[in-house]
Design a protein around this motif. Sequence first.
Motif, PDB file in Angstrom:
ATOM      1  N   ASP A  19       0.824  -1.211   0.000  1.00 26.02           N
ATOM      2  CA  ASP A  19       0.000   0.000   0.000  1.00 26.02           C
ATOM      3  C   ASP A  19       0.856   1.257   0.000  1.00 26.02           C
ATOM      4  O   ASP A  19       0.395   2.313  -0.401  1.00 26.02           O
ATOM      5  CB  ASP A  19      -0.919   0.028   1.229  1.00 26.02           C
ATOM      6  N   GLU A  20       2.111   1.144   0.452  1.00 21.42           N
ATOM      7  CA  GLU A  20       2.971   2.323   0.511  1.00 21.42           C
ATOM      8  C   GLU A  20       3.579   2.658  -0.844  1.00 21.42           C
ATOM      9  O   GLU A  20       4.135   3.726  -1.031  1.00 21.42           O
ATOM     10  CB  GLU A  20       4.113   2.108   1.524  1.00 21.42           C
ATOM     11  N   GLU A  21       3.496   1.727  -1.787  1.00 26.13           N
ATOM     12  CA  GLU A  21       4.119   1.970  -3.096  1.00 26.13           C
ATOM     13  C   GLU A  21       3.358   3.056  -3.834  1.00 26.13           C
ATOM     14  O   GLU A  21       2.214   2.906  -4.185  1.00 26.13           O
ATOM     15  CB  GLU A  21       4.092   0.677  -3.923  1.00 26.13           C
ATOM     16  N   GLN A  22       4.038   4.195  -4.056  1.00 27.42           N
ATOM     17  CA  GLN A  22       3.396   5.329  -4.713  1.00 27.42           C
ATOM     18  C   GLN A  22       3.754   5.405  -6.193  1.00 27.42           C
ATOM     19  O   GLN A  22       3.027   6.014  -6.959  1.00 27.42           O
ATOM     20  CB  GLN A  22       3.818   6.638  -4.024  1.00 27.42           C
ATOM     21  N   ARG A  23       4.883   4.812  -6.543  1.00 30.14           N
ATOM     22  CA  ARG A  23       5.349   4.935  -7.916  1.00 30.14           C
ATOM     23  C   ARG A  23       5.588   3.556  -8.495  1.00 30.14           C
ATOM     24  O   ARG A  23       5.922   2.617  -7.791  1.00 30.14           O
ATOM     25  CB  ARG A  23       6.628   5.755  -7.956  1.00 30.14           C
ATOM     26  N   LEU A  24       5.436   3.459  -9.800  1.00 25.56           N
ATOM     27  CA  LEU A  24       5.691   2.209 -10.494  1.00 25.56           C
ATOM     28  C   LEU A  24       7.097   2.232 -11.075  1.00 25.56           C
ATOM     29  O   LEU A  24       7.563   3.260 -11.551  1.00 25.56           O
ATOM     30  CB  LEU A  24       4.689   2.027 -11.637  1.00 25.56           C
ATOM     31  N   SER A  25       7.763   1.081 -11.058  1.00 25.04           N
ATOM     32  CA  SER A  25       9.089   0.992 -11.660  1.00 25.04           C
ATOM     33  C   SER A  25       8.952   0.980 -13.181  1.00 25.04           C
ATOM     34  O   SER A  25       7.874   0.759 -13.732  1.00 25.04           O
ATOM     35  CB  SER A  25       9.790  -0.280 -11.191  1.00 25.04           C
ATOM     36  N   LYS A  26      10.070   1.182 -13.857  1.00 26.22           N
ATOM     37  CA  LYS A  26      10.066   1.120 -15.316  1.00 26.22           C
ATOM     38  C   LYS A  26       9.617  -0.251 -15.781  1.00 26.22           C
ATOM     39  O   LYS A  26       8.896  -0.374 -16.777  1.00 26.22           O
ATOM     40  CB  LYS A  26      11.462   1.405 -15.860  1.00 26.22           C
ATOM     41  N   ASP A  27      10.050  -1.301 -15.078  1.00 25.13           N
ATOM     42  CA  ASP A  27       9.674  -2.658 -15.477  1.00 25.13           C
ATOM     43  C   ASP A  27       8.158  -2.844 -15.458  1.00 25.13           C
ATOM     44  O   ASP A  27       7.587  -3.449 -16.359  1.00 25.13           O
ATOM     45  CB  ASP A  27      10.329  -3.696 -14.549  1.00 25.13           C
ATOM     46  N   VAL A  28       7.503  -2.326 -14.425  1.00 26.03           N
ATOM     47  CA  VAL A  28       6.056  -2.454 -14.332  1.00 26.03           C
ATOM     48  C   VAL A  28       5.380  -1.639 -15.424  1.00 26.03           C
ATOM     49  O   VAL A  28       4.435  -2.098 -16.073  1.00 26.03           O
ATOM     50  CB  VAL A  28       5.544  -2.016 -12.935  1.00 26.03           C
ATOM     51  N   ILE A  29       5.881  -0.428 -15.645  1.00 26.41           N
ATOM     52  CA  ILE A  29       5.305   0.435 -16.681  1.00 26.41           C
ATOM     53  C   ILE A  29       5.399  -0.247 -18.043  1.00 26.41           C
ATOM     54  O   ILE A  29       4.423  -0.315 -18.791  1.00 26.41           O
ATOM     55  CB  ILE A  29       5.997   1.806 -16.699  1.00 26.41           C
ATOM     56  N   PHE A  30       6.572  -0.789 -18.353  1.00 24.10           N
ATOM     57  CA  PHE A  30       6.734  -1.447 -19.650  1.00 24.10           C
ATOM     58  C   PHE A  30       5.905  -2.722 -19.734  1.00 24.10           C
ATOM     59  O   PHE A  30       5.369  -3.050 -20.796  1.00 24.10           O
ATOM     60  CB  PHE A  30       8.209  -1.752 -19.918  1.00 24.10           C
ATOM     61  N   GLU A  31       5.801  -3.446 -18.638  1.00 20.09           N
ATOM     62  CA  GLU A  31       4.976  -4.662 -18.624  1.00 20.09           C
ATOM     63  C   GLU A  31       3.517  -4.318 -18.924  1.00 20.09           C
ATOM     64  O   GLU A  31       2.847  -5.010 -19.687  1.00 20.09           O
ATOM     65  CB  GLU A  31       5.085  -5.356 -17.258  1.00 20.09           C
ATOM     66  N   LEU A  32       3.039  -3.245 -18.334  1.00 20.00           N
ATOM     67  CA  LEU A  32       1.646  -2.856 -18.545  1.00 20.00           C
ATOM     68  C   LEU A  32       1.407  -2.316 -19.954  1.00 20.00           C
ATOM     69  O   LEU A  32       0.374  -2.591 -20.556  1.00 20.00           O
ATOM     70  CB  LEU A  32       1.234  -1.808 -17.504  1.00 20.00           C
ATOM     71  N   LEU A  33       2.366  -1.553 -20.468  1.00 23.97           N
ATOM     72  CA  LEU A  33       2.164  -0.896 -21.753  1.00 23.97           C
ATOM     73  C   LEU A  33       2.564  -1.740 -22.954  1.00 23.97           C
ATOM     74  O   LEU A  33       2.274  -1.359 -24.092  1.00 23.97           O
ATOM     75  CB  LEU A  33       2.933   0.427 -21.794  1.00 23.97           C
ATOM     76  N   LYS A  34       3.212  -2.876 -22.731  1.00 28.45           N
ATOM     77  CA  LYS A  34       3.661  -3.652 -23.886  1.00 28.45           C
ATOM     78  C   LYS A  34       2.488  -4.301 -24.619  1.00 28.45           C
ATOM     79  O   LYS A  34       2.616  -4.678 -25.776  1.00 28.45           O
ATOM     80  CB  LYS A  34       4.688  -4.705 -23.476  1.00 28.45           C
ATOM     81  N   ASN A  35       1.341  -4.401 -23.961  1.00 32.22           N
ATOM     82  CA  ASN A  35       0.183  -5.013 -24.591  1.00 32.22           C
ATOM     83  C   ASN A  35      -0.725  -3.940 -25.177  1.00 32.22           C
ATOM     84  O   ASN A  35      -1.108  -2.991 -24.496  1.00 32.22           O
ATOM     85  CB  ASN A  35      -0.580  -5.861 -23.559  1.00 32.22           C
ATOM     86  N   ARG A  36      -1.086  -4.120 -26.428  1.00 27.98           N
ATOM     87  CA  ARG A  36      -1.896  -3.103 -27.107  1.00 27.98           C
ATOM     88  C   ARG A  36      -3.258  -2.931 -26.454  1.00 27.98           C
ATOM     89  O   ARG A  36      -3.752  -1.802 -26.341  1.00 27.98           O
ATOM     90  CB  ARG A  36      -2.063  -3.484 -28.578  1.00 27.98           C
ATOM     91  N   ARG A  37      -3.888  -4.017 -26.020  1.00 30.85           N
ATOM     92  CA  ARG A  37      -5.214  -3.886 -25.417  1.00 30.85           C
ATOM     93  C   ARG A  37      -5.165  -3.060 -24.142  1.00 30.85           C
ATOM     94  O   ARG A  37      -6.089  -2.294 -23.870  1.00 30.85           O
ATOM     95  CB  ARG A  37      -5.815  -5.264 -25.131  1.00 30.85           C
ATOM     96  N   ARG A  38      -4.102  -3.192 -23.365  1.00 30.93           N
ATOM     97  CA  ARG A  38      -4.007  -2.373 -22.152  1.00 30.93           C
ATOM     98  C   ARG A  38      -3.816  -0.901 -22.500  1.00 30.93           C
ATOM     99  O   ARG A  38      -4.350  -0.019 -21.824  1.00 30.93           O
ATOM    100  CB  ARG A  38      -2.884  -2.900 -21.249  1.00 30.93           C
ATOM    101  N   ARG A  39      -3.072  -0.625 -23.562  1.00 35.14           N
ATOM    102  CA  ARG A  39      -2.940   0.760 -24.006  1.00 35.14           C
ATOM    103  C   ARG A  39      -4.283   1.303 -24.490  1.00 35.14           C
ATOM    104  O   ARG A  39      -4.630   2.461 -24.236  1.00 35.14           O
ATOM    105  CB  ARG A  39      -1.885   0.875 -25.121  1.00 35.14           C
ATOM    106  N   GLU A  40      -5.042   0.459 -25.165  1.00 34.83           N
ATOM    107  CA  GLU A  40      -6.363   0.876 -25.643  1.00 34.83           C
ATOM    108  C   GLU A  40      -7.303   1.155 -24.467  1.00 34.83           C
ATOM    109  O   GLU A  40      -8.111   2.085 -24.511  1.00 34.83           O
ATOM    110  CB  GLU A  40      -6.974  -0.198 -26.549  1.00 34.83           C
ATOM    111  N   VAL A  41      -7.204   0.348 -23.412  1.00 41.40           N
ATOM    112  CA  VAL A  41      -8.020   0.577 -22.216  1.00 41.40           C
ATOM    113  C   VAL A  41      -7.732   1.959 -21.649  1.00 41.40           C
ATOM    114  O   VAL A  41      -8.647   2.735 -21.342  1.00 41.40           O
ATOM    115  CB  VAL A  41      -7.755  -0.510 -21.138  1.00 41.40           C
TER     116      VAL A  41
END
Length: 198
Positions: A19-41
């Motif tokens: 719950d204390e995590e305020q920022r996402l790491s680059k790895d998480v950001i890239f993991e989330l954005l690497k999929n086109r459907r998630r970008r479309e969401v």
Amino acid sequence: MSSIDTSLPDEIASVADSDEEQRLSKDVIFELLKNRRRREVLAYLLEADDTVTLGELAEQIAAWENDTEVSALSSDQRKRVYVALYQTHLPKMDDAGIVEYDQDRGLISLADNADLLMMYLDTDTHQQDRWDRWYAALSVVGAALVSGAFLSVPPLSAVPTLGIAGVVVVAFFALSVAHAVSNRRRERNVDGKLSRIE
């Protein structure tokens, strides 16, 4: 029907557990954005600027993916996107704090961490920055011009076929240069934004 893997990468799971995590790491950001459907969401939620239903979200993404209108979608096209969003993409995004996903009610909205990903989305040119369409259009026009000159169709018959072919080649070269410059500019923007994250 085979089950879809809903396991989370360690980086995303760690965000979900803290719950204390305020920022996402680059790895998480890239993991989330690497999929086109998630970008479309993300793009759809940003445009909607409100809570949306899973049904309307799935329909719009299916329409984008099939390059058609929502009203022209088949039930299979809708279902494929709906199931993937329901089982995989939205739970991952919810665990990372990117969206708020009420699975029971089928409601989705942007969460606080979404701002960390929005800088990577070129939402102003969403569905407009489609280089594949420019290349296809130029191919069709070029083929029509060269064919017309070769078959002596007026007024193309007045221009040598080789001259028209040369113009088409130059147009493809110019489009390729514009595409490369656009990609390079986008990469520089992303690199600058990444340097400000950590």
